[in-house]
Scaffold this motif. Structure first.
Motif, PDB file in Angstrom:
ATOM      1  N   ALA A 269      40.930  48.172  50.258  1.00 32.43           N
ATOM      2  CA  ALA A 269      41.626  49.413  49.919  1.00 32.43           C
ATOM      3  C   ALA A 269      40.527  50.435  50.563  1.00 32.43           C
ATOM      4  O   ALA A 269      41.153  51.701  51.162  1.00 32.43           O
ATOM      5  N   PHE A 270      39.439  50.391  50.322  1.00 31.44           N
ATOM      6  CA  PHE A 270      38.482  51.294  50.902  1.00 31.44           C
ATOM      7  C   PHE A 270      38.542  51.633  52.529  1.00 31.44           C
ATOM      8  O   PHE A 270      38.637  52.459  52.842  1.00 31.44           O
ATOM      9  N   ILE A 271      38.529  50.210  52.799  1.00 29.92           N
ATOM     10  CA  ILE A 271      38.539  50.384  54.676  1.00 29.92           C
ATOM     11  C   ILE A 271      39.805  50.809  55.044  1.00 29.92           C
ATOM     12  O   ILE A 271      39.748  51.748  55.971  1.00 29.92           O
ATOM     13  N   ALA A 272      40.789  50.286  54.574  1.00 31.31           N
ATOM     14  CA  ALA A 272      42.280  51.008  55.097  1.00 31.31           C
ATOM     15  C   ALA A 272      42.338  52.394  54.624  1.00 31.31           C
ATOM     16  O   ALA A 272      43.171  53.154  55.608  1.00 31.31           O
ATOM     17  N   THR A 273      41.818  52.887  53.471  1.00 32.60           N
ATOM     18  CA  THR A 273      42.109  54.343  53.217  1.00 32.60           C
ATOM     19  C   THR A 273      41.074  55.278  53.919  1.00 32.60           C
ATOM     20  O   THR A 273      41.395  56.347  54.562  1.00 32.60           O
ATOM     21  N   HIS A 274      39.952  54.750  54.078  1.00 30.71           N
ATOM     22  CA  HIS A 274      38.777  55.581  54.505  1.00 30.71           C
ATOM     23  C   HIS A 274      38.143  55.515  55.932  1.00 30.71           C
ATOM     24  O   HIS A 274      37.220  56.225  56.538  1.00 30.71           O
ATOM     25  N   LEU A 275      38.612  54.338  56.485  1.00 33.07           N
ATOM     26  CA  LEU A 275      37.982  54.005  57.949  1.00 33.07           C
ATOM     27  C   LEU A 275      38.338  54.930  58.962  1.00 33.07           C
ATOM     28  O   LEU A 275      37.293  55.523  59.554  1.00 33.07           O
TER      29      LEU A 275
END
Length: 445
Positions: A269-275
């Protein structure tokens, strides 16, 4: 504060050498082993796998695009990044809490009504987000309604339906195939939404996604064709759900698996949302974030199938342990090394290979220990941990950025969480639970 600082490296050093990823091209047949008759290419089992892959493609592909809306919602509607990230994070949390109930409903009533209800609710949430004039309605649409909808159209409903059609030795492969096919949506949706958004705006792109969800609503009927697929589920004498949950809560391996699944949600979720936003802060070319998300989906097709294939040949919890180790090394190396288009592509490729491979392995391990009769419910409870991690990964990313002006703390946390997850998975006991009444393996006709 300079933009260079926003992309600053943390204290992390490379932890391990990146392990080579096995990608096999062998294609296994899904036909009944003892049948001597000619089997058509589109047999009922194949149709179930295709329907499951299409449902997953739509639901997972759409939610993969949410990171592309953070900037437009912030600039066009004046919403703070924290509030937008909260809406995206909330749908993960709602998904997690709703998943056991969606799985239990599918176990009892079948997949058709659950998928239809979920697809309609998902579409309503996207439509509300498209016209939301303020952050509160955005949270209701993209957070609450989308969360309920996605719980009824993804793993906890689709994979148990597929798992009940396959023999135990082929179950991990079948689930891997569906997960791999479901990744096609992640490849196609990101560039599609990016194109519509740039040409017609965020309203048009969200309404297009809502229409797509309505198109997949009837596909749940196909998932309920397990009786026509030459398999039956022995439900006579099955233990009550309350007894199943009590037994699972006392099972050490199930508890470790549930705790470890938290990390998967947190990282993804961190990568998909903030990358995409992180790459823009690193002065990367415009559009590279969308390309990276699409590449993750592309390589996830190979990774999900490969993890399912490995889970059919090796102990699934060992494969999960190595997968989390590979993820942590990849994330740590990407963060501390200089950024370039090539490094972003390599990062997206390796993350894609390990992206959703945890799902067929985790659901297959639950089925191996407890059987398939209540697989939707048991996997749903386990998946709740995953979604709590997803909520924190998406929301804390926005919160930490607003407070510190940097994503550094969250990159550090994803590495540490992956190492902890690996240590939790290796000691799992995967022997069948002593619950003969629960065993409900498919019986090939």
């Amino acid at each position: 504060m300079s933009r260079a600082h926003l992309c600053s490296k943390s204290f992390l050093l490379p932890l391990l050498t990146l392990a080579a990823t096995m990608v096999s091209k062998e294609i296994r047949t899904m036909s009944t082993a003892n049948s001597k008759r000619f089997t058509p290419a589109f047999n009922p089992s194949t149709l179930i796998i295709l329907a499951g892959a299409l449902i997953l493609s739509a639901a997972l592909g759409i939610r993969q695009t949410f990171g592309l809306f953070i900037g437009p919602f912030s600039f066009d509607r004046g919403l703070p990044v924290t509030q937008i990230a909260f809406a995206i994070a909330l749908h993960n949390l709602v998904w997690g809490f709703a998943q056991p109930f969606a799985g239990a409903a599918a176990d009892r009533y079948g997949s058709a009504p659950v998928v239809a209800f979920g697809a309609t609710t998902f579409a309503a949430g996207l439509g509300l987000a498209a016209v939301a004039p303020n952050g509160a309605l955005l949270v209701v649409g993209m957070g609450l309604l989308v969360g309920i909808g996605v719980s009824c159209t993804t793993f906890g409903v689709v994979l148990p339906a597929v798992g009940r059609t396959a023999s135990p030795e082929k179950r991990s492969v079948a689930m891997g195939l569906v997960s791999a096919g479901g990744s096609a949506g992640q490849v196609l949706m990101v560039p599609l939404v990016q194109g519509i958004r740039l040409s017609s705006g965020i309203v048009a792109s969200l309404f297009a996604l809502a229409f797509l969800m309505l198109l997949i609503a009837p596909l749940g009927i196909v998932l309920d064709r397990r009786g026509q697929a030459g398999t039956t589920v022995a439900q006579a004498g099955a233990a009550p759900l309350r007894q199943v949950l009590a037994q699972a809560s006392r099972h050490r391996g199930y508890r470790l698996l549930t705790l470890g699944f938290f990390t998967c949600g947190f990282q993804l979720a961190f990568i998909a949302t903030h990358l995409p936003e992180y790459l823009s802060l690193c002065h990367m070319p415009v559009g590279l974030g969308a390309t990276a998300l699409a590449l993750i989906g592309l390589f996830n097709m190979a990774g999900s199938w490969t993890c399912g294939w490995l889970g059919g040949r090796f102990r699934q919890h060992h494969v999960l342990g190595w997968l989390y180790l590979i993820r942590s090394v990849t994330i740590g190396a990407f963060f501390v090394l200089p950024k370039s288009a090539a490094s972003v592509v390599m990062f997206a490729a390796v993350m894609g290979l390990t992206w959703l491979g945890t799902v067929p392995l985790t659901s297959g391990l639950v089925a191996k220990v407890f059987g398939t009769r209540h697989l939707g419910t048991l996997f749903g409870v386990c998946f709740l941990s995953h979604q709590i991690g997803s909520f924190l990964g998406a929301w804390l990313g926005g919160l930490v950025f607003d407070l510190t002006g940097s994503y550094s703390l969250l990159w550090d946390a994803t590495v540490v969480a992956g190492l902890i997850a690996a240590m939790l998975h290796f000691p799992i006991d995967d022997t069948s639970a002593n619950m003969p009444a629960l065993r409900s393996e498919p019986v090939n006709a």
